[in-house]
Design a protein around this motif. Structure first.
Motif, PDB file in Angstrom:
ATOM      1  N   LEU A 101     -65.170 -37.037 119.994  1.00  0.00           N
ATOM      2  CA  LEU A 101     -64.271 -37.281 118.868  1.00  0.00           C
ATOM      3  C   LEU A 101     -63.446 -36.026 118.570  1.00  0.00           C
ATOM      4  O   LEU A 101     -62.239 -36.088 118.347  1.00  0.00           O
ATOM      5  N   LEU A 102     -64.113 -34.864 118.597  1.00  0.00           N
ATOM      6  CA  LEU A 102     -63.410 -33.616 118.286  1.00  0.00           C
ATOM      7  C   LEU A 102     -62.377 -33.276 119.355  1.00  0.00           C
ATOM      8  O   LEU A 102     -61.295 -32.792 119.038  1.00  0.00           O
ATOM      9  N   MET A 103     -62.707 -33.546 120.618  1.00  0.00           N
ATOM     10  CA  MET A 103     -61.742 -33.272 121.685  1.00  0.00           C
ATOM     11  C   MET A 103     -60.489 -34.113 121.471  1.00  0.00           C
ATOM     12  O   MET A 103     -59.366 -33.634 121.610  1.00  0.00           O
ATOM     13  N   GLU A 104     -60.709 -35.398 121.130  1.00  0.00           N
ATOM     14  CA  GLU A 104     -59.547 -36.278 120.919  1.00  0.00           C
ATOM     15  C   GLU A 104     -58.728 -35.796 119.731  1.00  0.00           C
ATOM     16  O   GLU A 104     -57.498 -35.793 119.760  1.00  0.00           O
ATOM     17  N   GLU A 105     -59.437 -35.380 118.662  1.00  0.00           N
ATOM     18  CA  GLU A 105     -58.749 -34.926 117.457  1.00  0.00           C
ATOM     19  C   GLU A 105     -57.934 -33.669 117.773  1.00  0.00           C
ATOM     20  O   GLU A 105     -56.807 -33.500 117.336  1.00  0.00           O
ATOM     21  N   ASN A 106     -58.527 -32.809 118.587  1.00  0.00           N
ATOM     22  CA  ASN A 106     -57.861 -31.580 118.995  1.00  0.00           C
ATOM     23  C   ASN A 106     -56.580 -31.911 119.754  1.00  0.00           C
ATOM     24  O   ASN A 106     -55.516 -31.326 119.522  1.00  0.00           O
ATOM     25  N   ASP A 107     -56.701 -32.860 120.647  1.00  0.00           N
ATOM     26  CA  ASP A 107     -55.571 -33.336 121.431  1.00  0.00           C
ATOM     27  C   ASP A 107     -54.437 -33.816 120.531  1.00  0.00           C
ATOM     28  O   ASP A 107     -53.266 -33.504 120.732  1.00  0.00           O
ATOM     29  N   ARG A 108     -54.847 -34.630 119.519  1.00  0.00           N
ATOM     30  CA  ARG A 108     -53.861 -35.206 118.606  1.00  0.00           C
ATOM     31  C   ARG A 108     -53.159 -34.092 117.823  1.00  0.00           C
ATOM     32  O   ARG A 108     -51.949 -34.113 117.622  1.00  0.00           O
TER      33      ARG A 108
END
Length: 843
Positions: A101-108
């Motif tokens: 979840l954090l990786m995706e949020e970071n990406d966003r």
């Protein structure tokens, strides 16, 4: 038998731990089975039980007692390791899902940053090339975020579609889905994070609110240990978790070709105060699964712009608009789900009184009441399902939750007073500050919400007295805590008794409200609290006092079921409420509830998006770094307090009850205004006391400290300071400094505390004087103080070891060390005891 006891002690001390001269015992399957049978009943058998086992099972007779002891030790150890390993696997699964979840949020966020950098460069270029004089509004079109671009296009794309047939509705549904996904996982909204993902498996998740977009929006994502379809079922049932939702009515259901469903839904939302009308939404809700196995439910208002059938209109509601919102639920590896929730609405501010508009423009309040509430509710049910939650009083979690819902709902019904529920206004006595409404519709109270047991005792109906008032600079948290903990400061015993009597069949004389009232002592018995402690349900017992012979009938104890919510410091939007209803001793699951109470909502002053944009674009970085961007609104906060009290009446007592209710609510408003003055922080500092007595006390405290200990409490140069400076230094001292009375005949109560002391005790200078020292220290703290007491009296001071004490809200506080000293007045006689608790923190 004694001999045996010694034998087992020897076992424990022998260095070879039972592995006699290195031989290793192999057990046959039958022997293992016999041992396992005993282990299942009793994992830790005594030496007697072990000997009995050898006697009862001939197959074990060739094994020494100490070997059997070792077998049980090893078996317990294996069990412990197995449990620990399972726990670590679960934690590990949670952490890897969180990581994803954090990786995706970071990406966003990376995408959002590059979008802003590009926009910033474009703006600079525009400003550079434009001459200083032109007032060219076309740059507004640049600042329009991706969000609005998306919202503007669709209407241009399909001027020709007929949205009244299924194909037309499906095209609106697909568009809603695309817009929702861009907000949930993309950069369509400029999200500002409010709650970050805390490390560790207990994090609620990430919560963000919108900035500079049309309407207000909030987004939350997190993990829960429930399967996706279970989550969908919970979230679609909006009234179960959104406390302000009155009802959701699905008017038609259309299956789509791809296995999805389109519903046309009318949703009614209660008004939070008595000052503005309730809202409703007419929406298309689309549920479907995506290729990657995720499930989506998204929703959007049908308007003249989107096309589609018109929804039912009601005169009690103002039609609000839902921009594409919804939830995305993805299955996790190893069970559980990752949830993304987006709420995006436009509540039509134009129809709201100016002073209340901040409430309708606050993304934070939307986040607290809807987005975070949804995520918390799912987490709560996940915990209950897994059996992690222990409940006192033997009630099922679902029953307790129903109580909470009924209290909220009954309070909302009273605040809103909808005509279709049977409420009608009663003519007023000229003072318009308090509204009195009457409900004689038996159907309303015989309905499922109240259980059927109400009517016999309900006389001919229910009367509600309600009011909303504005307060300046009062922290919502402090106000609700005060109302909860100091009921005697505002409640009238006679009125409580009248409410309690309405549960019994015998009619009861309407009391005359006495302004002094008689204090009733209250005892709070906790029933349940939610995981994050943002809400708790409790029973309040009001102790009876007979205050004149004819009131003897009153002197029995009375009980209230009470729900207190939003009193956690970390709460997102800052709304808080205290709602209660009389119950009788039997307290059945379907007990009738007639709730009354208080709701506090902060009104944050909001800059308009255009101010915001221009201010943010042009303000240089330096001024925002030195923190000089504080606006007036931050120092001058306002809140709206809504009060509603409900009483039953008989036809002949109606006017008397109305007079009583009106007078009572006026008295309560008066009490609250007094309290508000007492707990209002003064400008520049929080309630810094400046009376001559305070200055004298501070001088005595610091002087006595240096006389007894030889050290300076407030630093070396403090000796030369004047009273005001001393007071400020002591008030702002980082450690908690408290004084308590030194009476021999009564238990010590606190008389003064500095800011840190008040923060630690979670109280105010006014309420401090009700807090007892014994209630604050724990057992070991009390023992330490008692053992040192003689020394304090002789030598003047003592140091106490690190320990734990308890705030007035029952929260444990740890401190690293404490010093207690005698405070002497100018005549060298004992004035009080002072404490300093070093490096305190909430546990």
């Amino acid at each position: 038998m004694m001999a045996h006891h010694h034998h087992s002690m020897d076992d424990r001390d022998s260095p070879d731990k039972g592995f006699d001269s290195g031989k290793y015992v192999r057990y046959t399957p039958e022997q293992v089975e016999a041992l396992e049978r005993v282990y299942a009943e009793c994992p830790k058998p005594s030496s007697l039980r072990r000997q009995q086992l050898i006697r009862e099972c001939p197959i074990l007779c060739n094994i020494e007692p100490r070997q059997i002891k070792v077998w049980f030790q090893n078996r317990r150890c294996r069990e412990k390791q197995r449990k620990e390993s399972a726990r670590l696997q679960t934690v590990n699964r949670k952490l890897s899902a969180m990581n994803k979840l954090l990786m995706e949020e970071n990406d966003r966020l990376q995408k959002q940053v590059s979008h802003l950098v590009y926009e910033n460069g474009f703006m600079k270029h525009r400003i550079h090339t434009a001459s200083g004089t032109t007032t060219d509004n076309s740059c507004e079109s640049v600042v329009v975020s991706g969000q609005q671009r998306q919202q503007q296009n669709p209407t241009h794309q399909h001027p020709q579609r007929d949205a009244n047939n299924p194909a037309g509705l499906l095209s609106i549904a697909e568009e809603t889905l695309a817009e929702f996904l861009c907000k949930a996982t993309g950069t369509a909204v400029d999200w500002v994070q409010m709650i970050g993902m805390k490390p560790g498996p207990d994090s609620i998740g990430i919560v963000a609110v919108s900035r500079n977009c049309s309407g207000i929006a909030a987004r939350a994502c997190g993990l829960v240990s429930l399967e996706p379809m279970k989550v969908v079922e919970i979230l679609k049932d909006r009234p179960s978790w959104f406390r302000d939702c009155r009802c959701v009515e699905t008017l038609s259901v259309i299956p789509t070709g791809n296995g999805g469903t389109i519903e046309l839904v009318n949703t009614q939302i209660y008004a939070p105060t008595t000052l503005a009308a309730a809202r409703d939404f007419w929406t298309l809700r689309y549920s479907t699964s995506l290729e990657d196995g995720s499930y989506v439910v998204c929703e959007k208002s049908l308007t003249s712009a989107t096309g589609g059938p018109n929804g039912p209109l009601s005169s009690s509601f103002v039609r609000a608009k839902m921009l594409s919102s919804g939830f995305l639920i993805r299955p996790c590896d190893g069970g559980g789900s990752i949830i993304h929730i987006v709420d995006h609405v436009d509540l039509d501010v134009s129809s709201v009184p100016e002073v209340l508009r901040p409430l309708y423009e606050s993304s934070k309040i939307l986040a607290q009441k809807m987005t975070v509430a949804a995520l918390r509710h799912v987490r709560q049910i996940a915990q209950e399902t897994s059996g992690e939650v222990q409940y006192s009083g033997g009630r099922q979690p679902a029953v307790l939750r129903t109580f909470s819902q009924r209290l909220c709902r009954g309070f909302n019904d009273a605040v809103n007073g909808f005509a279709d529920d049977g409420w009608s206004p009663m003519s007023s006595d000229g003072g318009e500050d308090i509204t009195i409404m009457i409900n004689s519709s038996s159907a309303k109270f015989a309905g499922s919400q109240y259980g059927n047991s109400f009517l016999p005792s309900f006389g001919s109906g229910v009367l509600c007295a309600k009011a909303s008032m504005l307060l300046q600079n009062v922290p919502p948290l402090v106000l609700i805590r005060f109302l909860r903990e100091h009921r005697a400061e505002w409640a009238d015993y006679g009125v409580d008794a009248y409410s309690a009597a309405s549960l019994r069949a015998t009619p009861f004389a309407v009391p005359c409200v006495r302004t002094g009232g008689f204090p009733s002592n209250q005892v709070i018995l906790p029933l349940a609290q939610t995981l994050e402690h943002e809400e708790f349900l409790e029973v309040v017992r009001l102790g009876g006092h007979a205050y004149s012979p004819e009131d003897m009938g009153l002197s029995r104890d009375m009980y209230l079921l009470q729900l207190c919510s939003g009193v956690d410091e970390n709460v997102v939007g800052g709304c808080a409420q205290l709602v209660f209803a009389p119950i009788d001793e039997s307290f059945a699951d379907d007990a009738p509830l007639l709730p009354s109470g208080f709701r506090v909502i902060p009104l944050e002053q909001k800059t308009t998006p255009s101010d915001h944009v221009s201010a943010n674009r042009t303000r240089d970085l330096a001024s925002s770094l030195d923190g000089s961007t504080k606006t007036d609104s931050e120092t001058n906060s306002r809140l709206v307090l809504t009060i509603a009290f409900q009483f039953t009446f008989d036809n002949h007592s109606r006017d008397n009850v109305a007079t009583m209710a009106r007078q009572y609510v006026r008295n309560v408003v008066g009490s609250i205004q007094r309290v508000a003055l007492a707990i209002t922080p003064r400008p520049g500092s929080m309630q810094l006391p400046t009376s001559p007595e305070a200055l004298t006390l501070v001088r005595w405290i610091s002087r006595s400290y240096s006389i007894h200990t030889g050290a300076n409490l407030l630093g070396a140069e403090s000796q030369a300071c004047d009273g005001d400076t001393l007071l400020k230094q002591l008030w702002n001292h980082a450690d908690a400094i408290l004084c308590c009375s030194l009476k021999t005949n009564a238990s010590p109560v606190f008389t003064f505390a500095n800011q840190a002391g008040l923060d630690m005790l979670e109280t105010t200078l006014v309420a401090l004087q009700d807090i007892m020292l014994d209630k604050t220290l724990n057992d070991s703290g009390r023992k330490a103080l008692c053992s040192e007491f003689a020394k304090i009296m002789q030598q003047g001071y003592a140091n106490l070891p690190a320990g734990i004490c308890v705030s007035s809200m029952g929260r444990p506080v740890s401190y690293e060390q404490a010093t207690v000293w005698k405070v002497l007045d100018d005549d060298e006689s004992n004035h009080c005891l002072a404490f300093i608790l070093v490096n305190w923190s909430f546990v």
